[in-house]
Design a protein around this motif. Structure first.
Motif, mmCIF file in Angstrom:
data_model
loop_
_atom_site.group_PDB
_atom_site.id
_atom_site.type_symbol
_atom_site.label_atom_id
_atom_site.label_comp_id
_atom_site.label_asym_id
_atom_site.label_seq_id
_atom_site.Cartn_x
_atom_site.Cartn_y
_atom_site.Cartn_z
ATOM 1 N N THR A 91 0.768 -1.139 0.028
ATOM 2 C CA THR A 91 0.045 0.153 0.039
ATOM 3 C C THR A 91 0.616 0.983 0.425
ATOM 4 N N LYS A 92 1.987 1.082 0.547
ATOM 5 C CA LYS A 92 2.509 2.009 0.618
ATOM 6 C C LYS A 92 3.380 2.668 -0.753
ATOM 7 N N THR B 190 2.002 1.517 -3.589
ATOM 8 C CA THR B 190 1.081 2.238 -4.490
ATOM 9 C C THR B 190 0.313 3.763 -4.563
ATOM 10 N N TYR B 191 0.663 3.482 -2.753
ATOM 11 C CA TYR B 191 -0.148 4.928 -2.786
ATOM 12 C C TYR B 191 0.513 6.181 -3.195
ATOM 13 N N TYR C 174 -0.288 13.090 -0.911
ATOM 14 C CA TYR C 174 -1.393 13.791 -1.348
ATOM 15 C C TYR C 174 -0.675 15.023 -1.663
ATOM 16 N N ARG D 149 -6.416 -0.804 -1.101
ATOM 17 C CA ARG D 149 -5.107 -0.696 -2.184
ATOM 18 C C ARG D 149 -4.498 0.694 -0.793
ATOM 19 N N TYR D 150 -5.888 1.386 0.206
ATOM 20 C CA TYR D 150 -5.045 1.871 1.427
ATOM 21 C C TYR D 150 -5.706 1.365 2.243
ATOM 22 N N SER D 151 -5.504 2.269 3.596
ATOM 23 C CA SER D 151 -5.599 1.712 4.983
ATOM 24 C C SER D 151 -6.806 2.467 5.257
ATOM 25 N N THR D 152 -7.651 1.991 6.576
ATOM 26 C CA THR D 152 -8.287 3.156 7.295
ATOM 27 C C THR D 152 -7.852 4.220 7.501
ATOM 28 N N ASP E 85 -5.439 5.999 6.633
ATOM 29 C CA ASP E 85 -5.074 6.575 5.470
ATOM 30 C C ASP E 85 -5.943 7.433 4.904
ATOM 31 N N TRP E 86 -7.233 6.915 5.262
ATOM 32 C CA TRP E 86 -8.692 7.511 4.636
ATOM 33 C C TRP E 86 -8.784 9.166 5.340
ATOM 34 N N ALA F 263 -6.024 11.402 5.032
ATOM 35 C CA ALA F 263 -6.496 12.928 3.909
ATOM 36 C C ALA F 263 -7.832 12.857 3.528
#
Length: 483
Positions: free
Chosen positions: A30-31, A33-34, A37, A87-90, A92-93, A96
């Motif tokens: 995930t790191k 592919t992320y 921002y 793809r992202y963790s919570t 990260d969500w 974001a």
């Protein structure tokens, strides 16, 4: 939420089919592919999607190749949702969302501050613009007031100058008229001198009349010259006055134009129809004066006009004094000459009368002398006969004979008588000659008296003729220029 290479509703997606690729193990974390921002407005905000697609589909080449007639990228559809890794963790969500909220809040705060600053700036600039416009309008009003002041000063000075110029022109006309009026008396005086040259004999004398006439001619010429010079000076001053008048009228015309323009500019408003953009007009400086030189220009014009008016007043005073002085002087000489003429005419008349009286006496004396001569001639003639008688008697007695020739008393008496009569005749003849001489002298005196009377009559006639010519003399108003 499905993070796939393409959306499932894309136009090129057909019916669901089995995936063209075998199940793949996650190739990235995930790191990996992320994507980082970025704040809103950053140009590479969505640049992660092509990269993600590239990483998802970048698998080792397989020997089993299937034909894709459409040429479209294949849709990745997992066989089971559990087979796909998130793809992202919570965290990260949430992170974001927090960043998005903070970014939005910062943008909103910045926009609010910007709006407040913009409003305050607009208010300040509106106030500044209004104040500047009011200041400009006030300055235009003050400028219009200044123009009105100088316009009133110029109008007043121009009116005074026009009045003074008109008065000066009147004075010039008076001088010219007075100089013209002097021409006739001058001509009369010259004609009197010319006529008096026709006097004869002893009467052609340099008397008081001639002296006064010569002085009168000189005075008239001097007065005429004085008035002519004053008229010339006034003509020059009129030229100076016209120059000053032209300067005042030009300045006043410019002031009127400037007043019209400034008043038009003063009345302009933001809602006026005649306003427009004139780019670069503030950079063009076509001014030729500053307020100090502007005011000084009109002040100099007014001062020049005042100086011209002062000179005009002085010239008019000089003209008035000159007219009065020349008029009085001419009248004094005219009266003095006329008095000399009258005295001379009286003297000539008296001399003529005396000569005529003397001539009458001479004529009377001539008449008496002629009578005396006639009587003497008669007396002489009368004495001849007694002389003849006496001489005849003596001659007769000389013929007596002898002793009778005696010197007796008759003889002595006859001799005495002859001598006496002869002495008487000689005396009478002498008196007759004296009488004749006296008569000749009287006749000569008579001729001289007649000639002298003729001379006196001629002089009397000439002086009377001159006095007749001098009966007409310009009056005092005409001599000072009034017609």
């Amino acid at each position: 939420m499905e993070f796939l290479g393409t959306t499932q509703l894309a136009s090129y997606c057909g019916t669901k089919k089995s995936c063209l690729f075998p199940d793949l193990a996650p190739t990235s974390t995930t790191k990996d592919t992320y994507q980082s921002y970025y704040l809103p407005g950053y140009r590479h905000l969505s640049s992660w999607r092509p990269s993600l697609l590239h990483r998802v589909v970048s698998v080792p080449p397989s020997s089993d190749k299937q034909f894709n007639p459409t040429g479209r990228p294949p849709t990745i559809l997992p066989v089971s949702r559990s087979s796909l890794h998130a793809r992202y963790s919570t965290r990260d969500w949430h992170h974001a969302n927090i960043i998005q909220l903070k970014g939005s809040e910062a943008s909103r705060h910045c926009a609010g501050r910007l709006n407040a600053d913009a409003m305050r700036l607009m208010q300040d600039k509106d106030q500044l613009t209004y104040q500047m416009q009011e200041d400009s309008r006030r300055n235009l009003g003050e400028r219009i007031s200044n123009i009105d002041f100088w316009r009133s000063e110029l109008i007043y000075e121009l009116e005074c100058l026009l009045k003074e110029t008109q008065a000066l022109e009147t004075a010039k006309k008076r001088l010219e008229c007075a100089a013209d009026e002097m021409q006739e008396p001058l001509k009369a005086a010259l004609e009197c001198l010319y006529h008096r040259e026709k006097r004869k004999g002893i009467d052609l004398v340099h008397d008081n009349v001639e002296k006064n006439l010569i002085k009168e001619v000189d005075v008239f010429k001097d007065c005429q010259e004085i008035l002519t010079k004053l008229a010339q000076k006034i003509s020059q001053q009129l030229g100076i006055n016209r120059d000053a008048q032209h300067a005042l009228e030009k300045d006043l015309s410019d002031k009127n134009s400037a007043h019209f323009i400034d008043e038009k500019c003063f009345n302009l408003r933001n809602t006026s129809d005649s306003i427009s953009f004139y780019h670069g007009v503030e950079k063009a400086d076509g001014t030729v004066s500053v307020p100090a030189t502007w005011a000084k220009f009109s002040e100099d014009n007014i001062r020049c006009s005042q100086h011209a008016r002062a000179n005009s007043v002085k010239l008019r005073e000089d003209a008035e004094v000159g007219l009065e002085g020349t008029s009085e002087e001419m009248w004094n000489h005219f009266i003095s000459t006329n008095l000399a003429f009258n005295n001379r005419i009286a003297e000539v008349a008296d001399a003529k009368n005396k000569l005529q009286a003397q001539l009458a006496k001479i004529l009377q004396e001539i008449f008496q002398t002629e009578d005396t001569i006639m009587l003497l001639e008669r007396s002489i003639k009368a004495k001849e006969y007694p002389l003849k008688v006496a001489q005849t008697r003596l001659e007769g007695r000389t013929k007596r004979p002898n002793i009778e020739l005696c010197r007796d008393a008759p003889h002595f008496q006859l001799v005495t008588e002859v001598y006496t009569i002869d002495d008487t005749l000689q005396t009478l003849k002498q008196r007759l000659q004296e009488a004749r001489d006296t008569l000749q002298m009287l006749i000569l005196n008579k001729s001289k008296l007649e000639d002298e009377i003729s001379v006196k009559a001629n002089s009397f006639f000439i002086d009377k003729k001159c006095m007749d010519m001098r009966k007409v003399f310009p009056s005092t108003p005409r001599l000072i220029g009034y017609t």
